[in-house]
Design a protein around this motif. Structure first.
Motif, PDB file in Angstrom:
ATOM      1  N   TYR A 106       0.812  -1.111   0.014  1.00  0.00           N
ATOM      2  CA  TYR A 106      -0.005   0.038  -0.070  1.00  0.00           C
ATOM      3  C   TYR A 106       1.006   1.280  -0.041  1.00  0.00           C
ATOM      4  O   TYR A 106       2.082   1.121   0.607  1.00  0.00           O
ATOM      5  CB  TYR A 106      -0.706   0.222   1.243  1.00  0.00           C
ATOM      6  CG  TYR A 106      -1.937  -0.913   1.337  1.00  0.00           C
ATOM      7  CD1 TYR A 106      -2.840  -0.937   0.720  1.00  0.00           C
ATOM      8  CD2 TYR A 106      -1.942  -1.616   2.534  1.00  0.00           C
ATOM      9  CE1 TYR A 106      -3.922  -2.139   0.829  1.00  0.00           C
ATOM     10  CE2 TYR A 106      -2.738  -2.612   2.805  1.00  0.00           C
ATOM     11  CZ  TYR A 106      -3.859  -2.646   1.994  1.00  0.00           C
ATOM     12  OH  TYR A 106      -4.817  -3.678   2.193  1.00  0.00           O
ATOM     13  N   SER A 107       0.295   2.473  -0.524  1.00  0.00           N
ATOM     14  CA  SER A 107       0.957   3.448  -0.381  1.00  0.00           C
ATOM     15  C   SER A 107       0.422   4.049   1.044  1.00  0.00           C
ATOM     16  O   SER A 107      -0.845   4.422   0.996  1.00  0.00           O
ATOM     17  CB  SER A 107       0.730   4.434  -1.579  1.00  0.00           C
ATOM     18  OG  SER A 107       1.457   5.902  -1.084  1.00  0.00           O
ATOM     19  N   VAL A 108       1.537   4.417   1.971  1.00  0.00           N
ATOM     20  CA  VAL A 108       0.894   5.000   3.242  1.00  0.00           C
ATOM     21  C   VAL A 108       1.884   6.547   3.496  1.00  0.00           C
ATOM     22  O   VAL A 108       2.919   6.434   2.780  1.00  0.00           O
ATOM     23  CB  VAL A 108       1.199   4.216   4.467  1.00  0.00           C
ATOM     24  CG1 VAL A 108       0.125   3.103   4.105  1.00  0.00           C
ATOM     25  CG2 VAL A 108       2.636   3.692   4.583  1.00  0.00           C
ATOM     26  N   ARG A 109       1.428   7.246   4.325  1.00  0.00           N
ATOM     27  CA  ARG A 109       2.247   8.455   4.776  1.00  0.00           C
ATOM     28  C   ARG A 109       2.387   8.332   6.046  1.00  0.00           C
ATOM     29  O   ARG A 109       1.644   8.098   6.915  1.00  0.00           O
ATOM     30  CB  ARG A 109       1.556   9.636   4.433  1.00  0.00           C
ATOM     31  CG  ARG A 109       1.345   9.618   2.889  1.00  0.00           C
ATOM     32  CD  ARG A 109       0.965  11.057   2.320  1.00  0.00           C
ATOM     33  NE  ARG A 109       0.721  11.042   0.819  1.00  0.00           N
ATOM     34  CZ  ARG A 109       1.825  11.392  -0.129  1.00  0.00           C
ATOM     35  NH1 ARG A 109       2.787  11.535   0.409  1.00  0.00           N
ATOM     36  NH2 ARG A 109       1.496  11.188  -1.280  1.00  0.00           N
ATOM     37  N   ASP A 110       3.513   8.744   6.688  1.00  0.00           N
ATOM     38  CA  ASP A 110       3.898   9.169   8.062  1.00  0.00           C
ATOM     39  C   ASP A 110       3.271  10.300   8.336  1.00  0.00           C
ATOM     40  O   ASP A 110       2.549  11.105   7.686  1.00  0.00           O
ATOM     41  CB  ASP A 110       5.310   9.072   8.339  1.00  0.00           C
ATOM     42  CG  ASP A 110       5.967  10.444   7.930  1.00  0.00           C
ATOM     43  OD1 ASP A 110       5.601  11.252   7.134  1.00  0.00           O
ATOM     44  OD2 ASP A 110       7.259  10.211   8.242  1.00  0.00           O
ATOM     45  N   PHE A 111       3.444  10.924   9.845  1.00  0.00           N
ATOM     46  CA  PHE A 111       2.610  12.111  10.202  1.00  0.00           C
ATOM     47  C   PHE A 111       3.044  13.178   9.603  1.00  0.00           C
ATOM     48  O   PHE A 111       2.367  14.247   9.734  1.00  0.00           O
ATOM     49  CB  PHE A 111       2.754  11.997  11.772  1.00  0.00           C
ATOM     50  CG  PHE A 111       4.085  12.401  12.315  1.00  0.00           C
ATOM     51  CD1 PHE A 111       4.579  13.550  12.593  1.00  0.00           C
ATOM     52  CD2 PHE A 111       5.088  11.200  12.438  1.00  0.00           C
ATOM     53  CE1 PHE A 111       5.776  13.725  13.272  1.00  0.00           C
ATOM     54  CE2 PHE A 111       6.445  11.423  12.786  1.00  0.00           C
ATOM     55  CZ  PHE A 111       6.781  12.650  13.278  1.00  0.00           C
ATOM     56  N   MET A 112       4.279  13.404   8.960  1.00  0.00           N
ATOM     57  CA  MET A 112       4.701  14.752   8.207  1.00  0.00           C
ATOM     58  C   MET A 112       4.400  14.458   6.790  1.00  0.00           C
ATOM     59  O   MET A 112       4.875  15.422   6.176  1.00  0.00           O
ATOM     60  CB  MET A 112       6.231  14.644   8.484  1.00  0.00           C
ATOM     61  CG  MET A 112       6.528  14.632  10.005  1.00  0.00           C
ATOM     62  SD  MET A 112       6.014  16.193  10.577  1.00  0.00           S
ATOM     63  CE  MET A 112       7.283  17.509   9.793  1.00  0.00           C
TER      64      MET A 112
END
Length: 159
Positions: free
Chosen positions: A22-28
């Motif tokens: 999956y493509s995910v993002r961190d909190f930044m």
């Protein structure tokens, strides 16, 4: 690796799991790969397969626990059968969305290495690099092992 479950009608189903990303993002907002486990049903010969289900669900967020993913128990009511086969452990953590609750499983590294190929290698390398960069950013200290720098009588007192 072949996993077996019993479907809703009591029929045995043979599944071959594979790792997708999956493509995910961190909190930044940094984009990273997240784990997806896809289950293909073996129809006859081992090379005759059809996608049966995607075991995991992504909320688009980076999961800080390596080799972990939320499980789509809403669409994969057989998930407990897979957990019972020892491919993962239930962390006890849950994420709610709508009327559903999704458990966070920690998959066994050996399981992911066996089914994951290049996708798992990419996920693992990116995760390790991200955590190493975070460690450098915060001074390389191991916060869990750090001794507190105060005496027992330090802190707030009531007068």
């Amino acid at each position: 690796m072949i996993l077996e479950i019993t479907d809703y009608f009591g029929n045995p189903v043979k599944l071959q799991p594979r790792v997708e990303l999956y493509s995910v993002r961190d909190f930044m907002g940094k984009e990273m790969p997240g784990l997806a486990i896809v289950l293909d049903e073996i129809m006859g010969a081992p090379d005759e397969m059809e996608q049966y289900a995607t075991l995991t669900v992504s909320f688009g967020e980076f999961i800080g626990l390596k080799d972990s993913a939320y499980i789509d128990t809403n669409n994969c009511r057989f998930a407990q059968q897979l957990l019972d086969q020892g491919i993962a452990v239930d962390t006890g953590l849950r994420k709610s969305s709508g009327f559903c609750e999704y458990p966070l499983w920690g998959f066994k590294k050996e399981f992911l290495e066996e089914i994951g190929g290049e996708n798992y290698a990419e996920y693992s390398q990116c995760y390790d690099a991200y955590m190493k960069a975070a460690e450098k950013m915060f001074g390389g200290e191991d916060f869990d092992d750090e001794e507190p720098n105060c005496a027992e009588d330090d802190g707030m007192t009531m007068q």
